[in-house]
Scaffold this active site. Structure first.
Site, PDB file in Angstrom:
ATOM      1  N   SER A 190       0.828  -1.203   0.000  1.00 24.06           N
ATOM      2  CA  SER A 190       0.000   0.000   0.000  1.00 24.06           C
ATOM      3  C   SER A 190       0.863   1.253   0.000  1.00 24.06           C
ATOM      4  O   SER A 190       1.943   1.275   0.592  1.00 24.06           O
ATOM      5  CB  SER A 190      -0.890  -0.001   1.241  1.00 24.06           C
ATOM      6  OG  SER A 190      -1.560   1.232   1.369  1.00 24.06           O
ATOM      7  N   THR A 194      -5.507   2.938  -7.147  1.00 22.95           N
ATOM      8  CA  THR A 194      -6.826   2.890  -6.515  1.00 22.95           C
ATOM      9  C   THR A 194      -7.625   4.108  -6.943  1.00 22.95           C
ATOM     10  O   THR A 194      -7.165   5.236  -6.772  1.00 22.95           O
ATOM     11  CB  THR A 194      -6.682   2.860  -4.988  1.00 22.95           C
ATOM     12  OG1 THR A 194      -5.960   1.690  -4.629  1.00 22.95           O
ATOM     13  CG2 THR A 194      -8.046   2.839  -4.312  1.00 22.95           C
ATOM     14  N   HIS A 206     -14.222  -1.540  -2.249  1.00 24.52           N
ATOM     15  CA  HIS A 206     -13.295  -1.257  -1.154  1.00 24.52           C
ATOM     16  C   HIS A 206     -13.778  -1.908   0.136  1.00 24.52           C
ATOM     17  O   HIS A 206     -13.693  -1.330   1.223  1.00 24.52           O
ATOM     18  CB  HIS A 206     -13.150   0.261  -0.982  1.00 24.52           C
ATOM     19  CG  HIS A 206     -11.760   0.705  -0.613  1.00 24.52           C
ATOM     20  ND1 HIS A 206     -10.903   1.288  -1.517  1.00 24.52           N
ATOM     21  CD2 HIS A 206     -11.060   0.636   0.545  1.00 24.52           C
ATOM     22  CE1 HIS A 206      -9.746   1.581  -0.905  1.00 24.52           C
ATOM     23  NE2 HIS A 206      -9.828   1.177   0.335  1.00 24.52           N
ATOM     24  N   LYS A 239      -8.032  -0.267  -9.665  1.00 24.80           N
ATOM     25  CA  LYS A 239      -8.788  -0.901  -8.575  1.00 24.80           C
ATOM     26  C   LYS A 239      -9.905   0.009  -8.100  1.00 24.80           C
ATOM     27  O   LYS A 239      -9.666   1.169  -7.756  1.00 24.80           O
ATOM     28  CB  LYS A 239      -7.843  -1.198  -7.413  1.00 24.80           C
ATOM     29  CG  LYS A 239      -8.528  -1.781  -6.186  1.00 24.80           C
ATOM     30  CD  LYS A 239      -7.522  -2.258  -5.160  1.00 24.80           C
ATOM     31  CE  LYS A 239      -8.208  -2.758  -3.892  1.00 24.80           C
ATOM     32  NZ  LYS A 239      -8.714  -1.677  -3.064  1.00 24.80           N
ATOM     33  N   GLY A 274      -8.432  -9.425   1.499  1.00 26.07           N
ATOM     34  CA  GLY A 274      -8.133  -8.309   2.371  1.00 26.07           C
ATOM     35  C   GLY A 274      -8.186  -8.658   3.847  1.00 26.07           C
ATOM     36  O   GLY A 274      -7.234  -9.218   4.397  1.00 26.07           O
ATOM     37  N   ARG A 275      -9.323  -8.378   4.485  1.00 29.30           N
ATOM     38  CA  ARG A 275      -9.399  -8.514   5.939  1.00 29.30           C
ATOM     39  C   ARG A 275      -8.865  -9.842   6.467  1.00 29.30           C
ATOM     40  O   ARG A 275      -8.217  -9.841   7.525  1.00 29.30           O
ATOM     41  CB  ARG A 275     -10.845  -8.291   6.396  1.00 29.30           C
ATOM     42  CG  ARG A 275     -11.314  -6.829   6.268  1.00 29.30           C
ATOM     43  CD  ARG A 275     -12.752  -6.702   6.759  1.00 29.30           C
ATOM     44  NE  ARG A 275     -13.310  -5.370   6.646  1.00 29.30           N
ATOM     45  CZ  ARG A 275     -14.029  -4.937   5.613  1.00 29.30           C
ATOM     46  NH1 ARG A 275     -14.239  -5.727   4.569  1.00 29.30           N
ATOM     47  NH2 ARG A 275     -14.530  -3.705   5.621  1.00 29.30           N
ATOM     48  N   TYR A 292      -1.915   5.532  -4.227  1.00 30.30           N
ATOM     49  CA  TYR A 292      -2.960   6.540  -4.059  1.00 30.30           C
ATOM     50  C   TYR A 292      -2.480   7.785  -4.782  1.00 30.30           C
ATOM     51  O   TYR A 292      -1.277   8.072  -4.814  1.00 30.30           O
ATOM     52  CB  TYR A 292      -3.205   6.833  -2.575  1.00 30.30           C
ATOM     53  CG  TYR A 292      -4.104   5.839  -1.891  1.00 30.30           C
ATOM     54  CD1 TYR A 292      -5.408   5.628  -2.345  1.00 30.30           C
ATOM     55  CD2 TYR A 292      -3.667   5.121  -0.773  1.00 30.30           C
ATOM     56  CE1 TYR A 292      -6.238   4.722  -1.709  1.00 30.30           C
ATOM     57  CE2 TYR A 292      -4.499   4.218  -0.130  1.00 30.30           C
ATOM     58  CZ  TYR A 292      -5.796   4.015  -0.603  1.00 30.30           C
ATOM     59  OH  TYR A 292      -6.616   3.135   0.021  1.00 30.30           O
TER      60      TYR A 292
END
Lengths: 368, 368, 368, 368
Positions: free
Chosen positions: D112, D160, D261, D237, D315-316, D134
């Site tokens: 990230s 993103t 997201h 994304k 993800g999570r 970003y």
């Protein structure tokens, strides 16, 4: 609600409660559980509930004939006992008790490859037997089982095609479930020290044993071989895609069973009440279409008949009856099912099962 | 919420609570229960809730005319009291109290074959009566009942066609429900020792009695005979399949009642709000289409009118009123229903019931 | 969750909790309740939740313009405060506090016929005012109100067409709800002893008063008269059927509000998110289409914009803010809504409200 | 159920429980929360559950090849670790531990922009890295990051596009969530006193920091610039609208990620399982279509493959594993996912991922 005594059970849910009160938690889980997040398990029931059948009136009948011919086997109900492994887990007599009940009530009994009683013992019950085959790595054993099934008078061969490997059932894995030494796969060359008996944390011993014993490569050519090797009508169990069902018909199968193995194999598979009419449409009259996974009463049998099935296999409720009261418990289950089915047919204006096949259905657009 | 006093009931649910607080559990169950797993019972309510009716505005009306003609009977509401057995179970005066309330409120009252008060007694209430016929094995008794109904001034004959046998209601079976000796089927030759009074564990005595008394063979030819034998307009109650409805029209019936018997007969039948528009489409104006099963307020009446019904039969709420406060309780139920219906019609911009029939409906695609 | 202090409210649900902690139960019920079984009330929310809006990306915007023109009134949000009666019930300053907040935040405030503050008082707040008219039996009073509204500088006239009579709200009836003497309909010739103040068990005094004061006969011809009599843009509030919306356009209305009165009038009416796109399709650009009933945040505003609305009326959340903290509470509500809306638009790639109108929607087939 | 030890976790839900037992409530909320009313968050899961995949049988396979090529990166699973900020919040080693697990299990790891470990540190783990960008206001920093990503050997650039501003996550706002001083954005010029560390009641410091650092104006022209500036395959994304996906393809993107997201940006966006097939239909083979948001097991991966995705971002669950047991926890998560995926593919009769893409799906009409 306290668990009723099995003989007083008013419906199959009562029998389930009676069984649950008697069984060890890990055995209860072994029977009740599904694979993965148990979403297909839940969807089976929801899809049946979403299937409304439109009854006919003024048909002038005062009785209904529930007798069926399922792949050539005469049955007093359009129902056979599904193949289920290791029934001695539920009751000391195991499959013997269940088969005696099936014999007494005129319902075919399917002997599992993983039966804890031999097909020869079960043949003595007088039940109409079907033999269920798992595709074993030991092909000699497969041939031996085919011979034993034929010799014991089995009337159909049910080849299970949705268990290349056993579905991962979280409950069993959490419980580290293993068979007690008293329960064994009577047809396999396995004593009480087989892998199925060796409990390990984080693992289902039954699944471990299966992985060793089953050959996942079962394919269309094997089915053809089997079709040639075995004189019995061939039933292919575990079909959901209409194209697969049509190919079974082309290869000479007598029936397919639309099944997701009671939500115990691929978690994500469609509920059988959703898959069934699509299979029926694809195969027409080329094979008989049977169904299982979620049948819990006479109304459910009428539902699947109206959706085009010729009959249903009954699974867990038989185990509930067996656990609750042995042969008498299974008999009670079959009697309740007959009672409910006869009434449902009468109330839907059906003189026989063919009439049920002509009932209209209104299916919710949200079927699962 | 504590049960309100019936006179203070704000809606029918209040009356239900008031009744529930007074009734013995097995009687409450006898009234509330459905057959099987009670799925059709639940679906009835869900399908009504899923039916949205689009109100009209600026129609300039300041009152609404709820008067209806139901198979020729003038009614102040598009509602008749449904045929319901053994109302003395709910209140000592039984059907007398309910019929008096119906008379006072200008609503037809349907006398059940299994009424605990005779049609002659009920005729004295001044209510517009319809007579409901079960097809009895004793055909002489059928003819006698037809004569008594005509002689007593009944204005329609309602033949129930969805009870070849009584649906298996698990609650009653569990309760071993039987009638107390004080409650009897006043039209039948049965004293306080009939089968309906003999409680047995694991059995509903009311169902046992029904099985002995009712002839399940009722068919189209019987309907024709009945059509010729009886001078009253013929209402066929319990129709769900559009083809059956059309055939009723062809045979000269004046009306059909789209009904699943309040979820008490075939568990698996579609909810009536789903079946209704299909029946309406099939029969057009050839017969009046009435409906029941799940009506619990004025909005529900508007819903079924918008779906094409000419009127509705009201069942359990009448029994709640009767149990809660006898004639006054039933009157309260009918007053609440009128109040709600008048308001619903006003709010939907309808000057009369025909206007309601022209309202658009947006039905969820998942109607049950 | 304990009720947060209003200034700390993170979303409108927090404000609701803060208000609920402060209000008397019968006032909370008066605000929250719907009519009948409150099914339309629940359906409003479910239908909004079922409406998914497909955001656009890479649009290159870094801010979004939420300014709107609603029937010619400039607004900083595509939102107006809905007409709501008797706001002094919630806070001593009543409508004054709410209008001041609306003025501060650039949102039109609709003055109810049943306002507990006069339109002249409210004009002093500097808010852009709309005047909501109920069709009163006293036509002289109607004319007087029209004159007062114009004289006070109101910028639109909102005629409510879905309240020929007040919907029967069971909560108020159960509570025997009546206005305290301190709260009055400031525009009507009614002192603290009007019918709205006389509590009776089993009755809503507010509904009783309405029945006396309102003329249910409001029709198309009255709308035409109103259109000619009043120089303000005419907004017809309470339209659900597309045919009625089209007729409003034909008669020269500037806007219709697709509304079921927050689930407080006809219980059984469709949720507005279901009715809205059908109305939009019917009227095209002939009138502005506004909507209310269930809006609880900025995402909901984007939902209805994507379904074709030009803006929304905000009801109960304003009352929550008022109850929780007077003008500051309402300001907080409008600030939260702006915050959420700006973010929702940015996240959906919309530079302005017109962009939002072009977003695709995926609506569940089961929208309520 | 008590939280199991991570190594004993049977499925990802077990890992979630293990993590939840260890994390501070506000960190748990930061991971678990969605934006707004968390309706898109819930819809993601519901839409996956509603997607039934029809398995094939008798395909004769005894193993399945889960290896994938995702935008040219070889992967042992059709899965990459999603870009997730500030992983040192979960475990002292943060992204290092997660990337080591990804390396060990042959899964690409996405670094990230807001990583709490630098891309150079992470490159040392040997993981196949993708770099997530970003769009920062400091364009010099963007160029620097592009260079660093290329120099560190990253194999794809993930831009993103659904975070012009950070979605308003009520949980974080309520918690006044801020980063502890020990956790920093290692790639940005921010020390422990950046805005992300300054907690304020009623505000998410992470969102505050984002608002300062991110440039919301990212547009199609920037994407073109990026496409020319960066030699890595470009992954866009956060795409949900098929038109945007098609335009990404036109501009030379290698892949799009259908993503909302994880329900953390626009609350109201469709669930990805609903959006995915529409995007796939729009772009055909012009770009690879990846997906995320709600993947919780191997069945979910098969679901999205059957709906047309080439792979999924996880993800999570990775954060759960990290919190529960660092690198070993993430390894356990990836092992469980592989175990479930292999089994699901075997049970669905798929020899490889392309086979999975040919499975039929039966999607409930009510998918969310």
């Amino acid at each position: 609600m306290t668990a009723p005594r099995p003989r007083e059970a008013v419906d199959l849910a009562d029998v389930e409660r009676a069984a649950a009160a008697l069984l060890a938690p890990e055995v209860r889980d072994f029977v009740a559980g599904g694979s993965g997040m148990e979403r297909t398990l839940a969807a089976n029931r929801a899809a049946l509930d979403a299937t409304h059948v439109v009854p006919r009136v003024l048909t002038g009948i005062d009785s209904t004939d529930t007798s069926a011919s399922l792949v050539g086997t005469a049955a007093r109900l359009p129902v056979a006992v599904a193949p289920m492994a290791y029934q001695c887990l539920l009751h000391p007599e195991g499959e013997l008790a269940a088969a005696r009940a099936a014999a007494a009530r005129g319902v075919p009994f399917t002997v599992s490859t993983l039966s804890s009683r031999t097909v020869e013992e079960l043949a003595e019950t007088g039940a109409a037997l079907w033999f269920q085959l798992y595709w074993l790595r030991d092909r000699g054993l497969v041939e031996e089982l085919l011979d034993r099934a034929e010799d014991a008078g089995c009337q159909a061969l049910v080849i299970t095609v949705d268990v290349p490997v056993m579905g991962r059932r979280a409950r069993d894995v959490r419980n580290g479930f293993a068979l007690p030494s008293s329960v064994r796969a009577a047809h396999l060359d396995t004593g009480p020290t087989s892998h199925a008996h060796v409990g390990r944390a984080g693992s289902s011993a039954v699944a471990d044993h299966t992985a060793l014993a089953f050959d996942p490569t079962l394919g269309w050519r094997d089915l053809e071989w089997l079709r040639g090797r075995c004189r019995l009508p061939l039933v292919v169990k575990g079909v959901l895609d209409p194209r697969d069902a049509a190919r079974c018909a082309d290869l000479g199968a007598s029936a397919v069973v639309v099944s997701n193995h009671g939500g115990r194999q691929f978690d994500g598979a469609p509920p059988t009440a959703v898959a069934l009419p699509r299979v029926v449409e694809a195969v027409g009259d080329a094979v008989e279409v049977l169904v299982d996974s979620g049948i819990r009463g006479g109304s459910d049998v009428v539902r699947v008949l109206a959706l085009g099935a010729r009959g249903a296999l009954l699974g867990r409720p038989v185990l509930w009856g067996l656990a609750a009261d042995g042969q008498r418990g299974v008999t009670r289950v079959l009697d309740l099912l007959r009672l409910e089915l006869e009434q449902a047919l009468l109330l839907a204006g059906c003189a026989d099962l063919a009439d049920a096949g002509r009932l209209a259905t209104y299916v919710r657009s949200d079927p699962s």
